[in-house]
Design a protein around this motif. Structure first.
Motif, PDB file in Angstrom:
ATOM      1  N   UNK A 793      38.277  28.984  44.242  1.00  0.00           N
ATOM      2  CA  UNK A 793      37.951  30.644  44.699  1.00  0.00           C
ATOM      3  C   UNK A 793      37.482  31.820  44.626  1.00  0.00           C
ATOM      4  N   UNK A 794      36.862  32.148  45.329  1.00  0.00           N
ATOM      5  CA  UNK A 794      36.620  33.297  44.926  1.00  0.00           C
ATOM      6  C   UNK A 794      36.636  34.232  45.587  1.00  0.00           C
ATOM      7  N   UNK A 795      36.543  35.962  45.092  1.00  0.00           N
ATOM      8  CA  UNK A 795      36.710  37.219  45.577  1.00  0.00           C
ATOM      9  C   UNK A 795      36.307  38.002  45.466  1.00  0.00           C
ATOM     10  N   UNK A 796      35.663  38.695  46.209  1.00  0.00           N
ATOM     11  CA  UNK A 796      34.289  39.706  46.420  1.00  0.00           C
ATOM     12  C   UNK A 796      34.758  40.675  45.550  1.00  0.00           C
ATOM     13  N   UNK A 797      34.169  41.449  45.439  1.00  0.00           N
ATOM     14  CA  UNK A 797      34.227  43.359  45.372  1.00  0.00           C
ATOM     15  C   UNK A 797      35.510  43.755  45.696  1.00  0.00           C
ATOM     16  N   UNK A 798      35.607  44.993  45.286  1.00  0.00           N
ATOM     17  CA  UNK A 798      36.348  45.147  46.017  1.00  0.00           C
ATOM     18  C   UNK A 798      36.350  46.864  44.428  1.00  0.00           C
ATOM     19  N   UNK A 799      36.271  48.141  45.644  1.00  0.00           N
ATOM     20  CA  UNK A 799      36.521  49.418  45.240  1.00  0.00           C
ATOM     21  C   UNK A 799      37.603  50.420  45.269  1.00  0.00           C
ATOM     22  N   UNK A 800      38.277  50.552  44.099  1.00  0.00           N
ATOM     23  CA  UNK A 800      39.467  52.018  44.536  1.00  0.00           C
ATOM     24  C   UNK A 800      39.187  53.047  44.233  1.00  0.00           C
ATOM     25  N   UNK A 801      39.381  54.041  44.334  1.00  0.00           N
ATOM     26  CA  UNK A 801      39.146  55.176  43.767  1.00  0.00           C
ATOM     27  C   UNK A 801      40.063  55.406  42.952  1.00  0.00           C
ATOM     28  N   UNK A 802      40.065  56.057  42.089  1.00  0.00           N
ATOM     29  CA  UNK A 802      41.228  55.993  40.743  1.00  0.00           C
ATOM     30  C   UNK A 802      41.415  58.708  40.866  1.00  0.00           C
ATOM     31  N   UNK A 803      42.491  58.537  39.494  1.00  0.00           N
ATOM     32  CA  UNK A 803      42.827  59.548  39.418  1.00  0.00           C
ATOM     33  C   UNK A 803      41.909  60.924  39.267  1.00  0.00           C
ATOM     34  N   UNK A 804      40.363  60.171  38.461  1.00  0.00           N
ATOM     35  CA  UNK A 804      39.056  60.747  38.314  1.00  0.00           C
ATOM     36  C   UNK A 804      38.318  61.382  39.436  1.00  0.00           C
ATOM     37  N   UNK A 806      36.718  59.380  40.525  1.00  0.00           N
ATOM     38  CA  UNK A 806      35.509  57.852  40.358  1.00  0.00           C
ATOM     39  C   UNK A 806      35.888  56.577  40.810  1.00  0.00           C
ATOM     40  N   UNK A 807      34.872  56.024  41.252  1.00  0.00           N
ATOM     41  CA  UNK A 807      34.661  54.454  41.721  1.00  0.00           C
ATOM     42  C   UNK A 807      35.539  52.888  40.994  1.00  0.00           C
ATOM     43  N   UNK A 808      36.284  53.131  40.853  1.00  0.00           N
ATOM     44  CA  UNK A 808      36.934  51.886  40.237  1.00  0.00           C
ATOM     45  C   UNK A 808      36.058  50.387  40.990  1.00  0.00           C
ATOM     46  N   UNK A 809      35.366  50.505  40.236  1.00  0.00           N
ATOM     47  CA  UNK A 809      34.570  49.320  41.144  1.00  0.00           C
ATOM     48  C   UNK A 809      35.411  47.154  40.006  1.00  0.00           C
ATOM     49  N   UNK A 810      35.687  46.893  41.195  1.00  0.00           N
ATOM     50  CA  UNK A 810      35.960  44.834  40.510  1.00  0.00           C
ATOM     51  C   UNK A 810      34.809  44.329  41.043  1.00  0.00           C
ATOM     52  N   UNK A 811      34.186  43.177  40.412  1.00  0.00           N
ATOM     53  CA  UNK A 811      33.081  42.860  40.609  1.00  0.00           C
ATOM     54  C   UNK A 811      34.007  41.166  41.329  1.00  0.00           C
ATOM     55  N   UNK A 812      32.987  40.825  41.937  1.00  0.00           N
ATOM     56  CA  UNK A 812      33.687  39.629  42.110  1.00  0.00           C
ATOM     57  C   UNK A 812      33.889  38.279  40.986  1.00  0.00           C
ATOM     58  N   UNK A 813      34.995  37.227  41.627  1.00  0.00           N
ATOM     59  CA  UNK A 813      35.695  36.941  40.209  1.00  0.00           C
ATOM     60  C   UNK A 813      35.890  35.574  40.877  1.00  0.00           C
ATOM     61  N   UNK A 814      35.318  34.574  40.117  1.00  0.00           N
ATOM     62  CA  UNK A 814      36.117  32.754  41.413  1.00  0.00           C
ATOM     63  C   UNK A 814      37.282  32.672  39.759  1.00  0.00           C
ATOM     64  N   UNK A 815      38.085  31.944  40.366  1.00  0.00           N
ATOM     65  CA  UNK A 815      39.129  31.629  39.541  1.00  0.00           C
ATOM     66  C   UNK A 815      39.429  29.372  39.985  1.00  0.00           C
ATOM     67  N   UNK A 816      39.271  29.141  38.774  1.00  0.00           N
ATOM     68  CA  UNK A 816      39.408  27.772  38.795  1.00  0.00           C
ATOM     69  C   UNK A 816      40.578  27.374  38.408  1.00  0.00           C
ATOM     70  N   UNK A 817      41.351  26.100  39.772  1.00  0.00           N
ATOM     71  CA  UNK A 817      42.845  25.677  39.304  1.00  0.00           C
ATOM     72  C   UNK A 817      42.404  23.937  39.215  1.00  0.00           C
ATOM     73  N   UNK A 818      43.517  23.338  37.700  1.00  0.00           N
ATOM     74  CA  UNK A 818      42.682  22.726  38.217  1.00  0.00           C
ATOM     75  C   UNK A 818      44.977  21.429  37.750  1.00  0.00           C
ATOM     76  N   UNK A 819      44.971  20.029  38.463  1.00  0.00           N
ATOM     77  CA  UNK A 819      46.082  19.974  38.365  1.00  0.00           C
ATOM     78  C   UNK A 819      46.218  18.042  38.776  1.00  0.00           C
ATOM     79  N   UNK A 820      46.619  17.227  37.939  1.00  0.00           N
ATOM     80  CA  UNK A 820      46.260  16.282  38.227  1.00  0.00           C
ATOM     81  C   UNK A 820      47.647  15.529  37.312  1.00  0.00           C
ATOM     82  N   UNK A 821      48.054  14.432  38.268  1.00  0.00           N
ATOM     83  CA  UNK A 821      49.111  13.405  38.293  1.00  0.00           C
ATOM     84  C   UNK A 821      49.419  12.438  38.635  1.00  0.00           C
ATOM     85  N   UNK A 822      50.809  12.059  38.389  1.00  0.00           N
ATOM     86  CA  UNK A 822      50.548  10.534  37.985  1.00  0.00           C
ATOM     87  C   UNK A 822      51.850  10.124  37.961  1.00  0.00           C
TER      88      UNK A 822
END
Length: 877
Positions: A793-804, A806-822
């Motif tokens: 799962x890839x989430x794009x960049x997110x930008x917030x503005x902090x108390x100062x 200034x922009x808080x830039x959250x760069x894109x992230x990729x999250x990996x999930x793995x499951x194995x069942x028997x």
């Protein structure tokens, strides 16, 4: 060894040559093809589904038996004696009145693939057995294209109830139904740096996942069909109705505490520390490699009632989850997910009381005891050194009770008219207890724990719905109309005196500031503040007991003009006792373009009534940031203070929705692509902080709810799905994605300063209600007793503005999930896996700690607790 290998080769070859391919078409009794029918080789996991034309193709053993099943139809078994098997499915006896609920259409013949609007149908059993996610919000976050929800920290009530959204809209702009009936909302209103600031929402996690058969998500405006709140779409939860089967699971999991990598530049690898639960709040436990350990035990069982299809289905779920503690700045020692101890019960029943009459009821009770970090108190005015040397982190604990019950009667006349009379009751109560805290004005005499009061919301909805299908009108016509009456009641109840009072030097409540004064802090020289630190209690002055009523009428028609062209129209009138009336309409159509393509689109108007919480909520609280603390008054919308600042009475939000998309099917592959446009006028927002020091209210700033902005949103939802059986097993792949772009068209600040009314920081929170885009690729494999799943799962960049500012830039992230069942036996299955396998965190922000939550990160993408490892034992008897 060579002989064994040769023997295995011969056995495998014999097995391959013993297989054959079976194909055919599945239709209903009217001759219409049935897409989405499940065909499974009996006794195996080998299966396929029919395509848009009801066609299927499957490879099976020579002596195989095929099982054909579809919700609302009788299950059929056929011996695979020939290579061509066509099947006709009839309606299931006892389920004639329990027609398949497809959100967005009141026609009992409509299926998802031939609907005029985009609908996701999610099998919760499949999702829960193939992932480690244990709450509904977590499940939907990774399988629904435009659904977003995250855990919060330092956001008061939002730490305990996760705000969720569709298509980047507010949590209160999505309507939630259970079995087609309106679900009550939470009494909580989100106030701080969370998704949906200023919004209320529905607590999806109050519904046990084990009680759910499937979830239908209508990604389209539907106010004309279902009423208020359906601006972004509708989530309809269909509960289990199976009998004579006990299913359940026991799941244990924990988080990796080692925060490392490029998201913490310049910071040594950091193990998590657990905050002691002794009530002091300022001492920490020893190093841990894992924290946030959780145990979930769930069971579901159904019994048959009578011999005509009646049933009673019951679910019980227990959840025990510990806190996580993640790196934070010196001024914010406690930061991480809240702990939770909860019990969830749900029941669903149906009793036939005639050939074509059915009594039904469903409902549940959810109790949660949660414990979350508040902001650390390091400033002298709020720290009594003799009690908390070096500062302390108060804890906001809550007891949440969520109860609901619905009951009704369905019947069908000899002329084919269907009638449904029902009543749905729901109540959410939220009680705050503040621990590890102090009322600084009492100094050493202060208790360390306070009952801070809370709030509740009650909703009772009565529905009467009528519908009929006319097969003889062109290619089919469905008419539906009905009425709804709803009562809502919102309450704020006060806590104990010490949670909201400032005391004088003699320990008496200050009632006359001219003759009484609070103790002086020896370091700052300022009077010590009162109330419980972490969360000030509700006082009698905050108490609310307000209610309103709503009456509505609707009509809905759906006509198949030809086998290729369908049109739908709906209109709805609503009248609220507190703000007046509104009328909304919708037009939708689906056009079949050959054997493999459908074109679909809709246009509608919508609305959302201001919630009672937005109208009447009020509180005095302490706002913390890196620069210190300020006292703020959140004034109710109907107060003189609000009017004095020029803020008007709240009115409904008004929306225009449009969508255009197409569906495609080529054998084992299906695709849907839908573009959308959502314009909302008079969106209700939480303003910035106005200077209130001259009003002699005991606070320095004031904040308000207002119909503050107009927004427009353009977006695209994508769902690609492929599933195919091979000799070596069954493979499937699904790609879901959402691209979302919201613009603020106008800030309705009147004569007020725009930067204060709804400035850069407030705008950023609204625009970052969800990442601009999110894509998930889910890959699954199954062979006999073994299955595995891998998801990116890839989430794009997110930008917030902090108390100062200034922009808080959250760069894109990729999250990996793995499951194995028997599947060890027919009754027992073991699954192990990891969510966020590679321990990915959001981007670390600046060293000044100006983020809203006061930690290294805000809750913007995938959460901030890192990798989660789990094992689950599932059982079926």
């Amino acid at each position: 060894m060579k002989k064994i290998a040769l023997l295995l080769f011969l056995l495998n070859t014999a097995f391959l040559f013993a297989q054959k391919e079976v194909s055919g078409v599945v239709k209903d009794k009217s001759g219409a093809p049935l897409p989405g029918v499940n065909i499974v080789e009996k006794g195996t996991s080998n299966g396929v589904s029919t395509d848009f034309e009801g066609s299927y193709k499957i490879k099976v053993k020579e002596d195989a038996t095929l099982v054909f099943s579809y919700v609302g139809f009788s299950t059929v078994e056929k011996a695979a004696s020939t290579n061509k098997i066509n099947v006709v499915l009839g309606e299931s006896e006892g389920q004639v009145l329990s027609d398949v609920v497809v959100t967005g259409s009141r026609s009992t013949k409509r299926t998802v693939v031939n609907s005029a609007v985009p609908i996701d149908v999610i099998s919760v059993k499949d999702v829960t057995t193939q992932s480690g996610k244990i709450e509904i919000n977590q499940l939907l976050q990774y399988v629904a294209p435009s659904f977003n929800a995250n855990k919060q920290s330092g956001s008061d009530g939002a730490d305990h109830v996760d705000p969720a959204s569709l298509r980047g809209m507010g949590p209160d702009q999505t309507l939630v139904l259970i079995n087609g009936k309106r679900r009550h909302q939470s009494s909580l209103i989100n106030l701080f740096g969370t998704r949906g600031r200023g919004n209320t929402g529905t607590d999806l996690n109050a519904i046990p996942a084990a009680s759910i058969k499937r979830i239908e998500i209508l990604r389209d405006g539907a106010s004309a069909q279902y009423g208020s709140d359906a601006i972004a779409g509708v989530i309809n939860i269909i509960t289990n109705d199976n009998v004579n089967e006990l299913t359940g699971s026991v799941t244990y999991g924990a988080f990796n505490t080692k925060a490392k990598g490029d998201f913490l530049p310049g910071t040594p690898n950091t193990k998590g520390f657990r905050l002691d639960q002794d009530g002091n709040g300022n001492s920490y436990g020893k190093d841990q490699d894992f924290d946030g350990g959780s145990v979930r035990v769930a069971a579901n069982y159904g019994v048959a009632l009578g011999t005509k299809g009646g049933y009673a289905n019951f679910t019980g779920e227990f959840l025990n989850k510990n806190k996580t503690l993640r790196p934070a700045y010196d001024f914010r020692k406690g930061f991480g997910d809240a702990s939770m101890h909860g019990v969830n019960l749900f029941a669903n029943l149906s009793i036939p009381i005639g050939d074509k009459t059915e009594f039904y009821a469903f409902g549940g009770s959810n109790f949660r005891d949660t414990d979350a970090y508040a902001f650390t108190r390091n400033d002298g005015e709020r720290v009594v050194e003799s009690v908390y040397p070096g500062g302390y982190t108060p804890r906001i604990t809550s007891k949440i009770n969520d109860n609901s019950v619905a009951a009704g009667i369905k019947t069908e006349s000899t002329g084919g008219w269907k009638f449904d009379l029902s009543n749905t009751f729901g109540k959410n109560k939220f009680q705050y207890d503040i621990k590890g805290t102090i009322n600084a004005s009492l100094e050493e005499k202060s208790p360390h724990e306070f009952d801070a009061g809370g709030h509740s919301l009650l909703q009772n909805t009565t529905n009467f719905d009528i519908s009929k299908n006319y097969d003889s009108v062109l290619e089919g016509f469905n008419i539906a109309f009905g009425t709804e009456f709803r009562v809502e009641k919102f309450e704020i109840f006060a806590g104990e005196e010490g949670s909201y009072t400032t005391y004088d030097t003699n320990g008496q409540p200050i009632t006359d500031p001219t003759t009484q004064s609070a103790p002086i802090d020896p370091i700052s020289g300022n009077p010590r503040p009162g109330s419980s630190q972490g969360f000030p209690g509700y006082s009698p002055a905050n108490e609310v007991n307000e209610s309103r009523t709503n009456f509505s009428l609707y009509a809905d028609g759906e006509l198949d003009i030809t086998k290729d062209l369908m049109v739908n129209a709906a209109v709805r009138f609503e009248n609220y006792s507190d703000f007046g009336s509104t009328v909304n309409g919708k037009l939708a159509s689906r056009l079949k373009l050959g054997d493999h393509f459908n074109l679909r689109g809709s246009v509608s108007t919508g609305f959302r009534a201001p919630s009672l919480a937005q109208i009447y909520y009020n509180l005095r609280f302490t706002n913390f940031n890196a620069s210190g603390a300020t006292e703020v008054l959140l004034a109710p919308n109907d107060s003189e203070i609000t009017r004095a600042f020029g803020i008007g009475k709240l009115n409904e939000e008004k929306a225009v929705n449009a969508s255009l998309g197409f569906t495609a099917s080529f054998g084992d592959f299906t695709a849907t692509i839908d573009g959308y446009y959502i314009q909302v006028k008079d969106r209700i927002v939480l303003t910035g902080y106005f200077d209130a020091s001259a009003l002699n209210l005991g606070v320095s700033e004031a904040q308000f709810f207002a119909n503050g902005v107009d927004t427009s949103t353009h977006g695209l939802d994508v769902v690609f799905s492929w599933k195919k059986g091979f000799d070596f097993g069954q493979l499937s792949a699904t790609l879901v994605g959402n691209i979302n772009d919201m613009k603020i068209d106008k800030v309705k600040n009147s004569t007020l300063d725009e930067a204060t009314f709804f400035g850069k920081r407030e705008k950023a929170f609204l625009l970052a209600s969800a990442p601009d885009n999110k894509f998930s690729l889910n890959l699954n494999y199954a062979k006999n007793k073994f299955d595995a799943g891998l998801a990116f799962t890839r989430f794009s960049k997110v930008v917030l503005v902090d108390y100062a500012d200034e922009d808080d830039v959250y760069n894109p992230r990729v999250v990996t999930d793995l499951t194995v069942g028997y599947q060890f036996t027919k009754s027992l299955k073991l699954t192990i896996g990891s969510n966020n396998l590679f321990n990915v965190y959001p981007t670390k922000q600046d060293e000044q700690g100006n983020t809203e939550a006061g930690g290294y990160w805000d809750a913007v993408q995938m959460g901030f607790s890192g990798a989660y490892y789990y094992a689950r034992l599932g059982f079926t008897f």
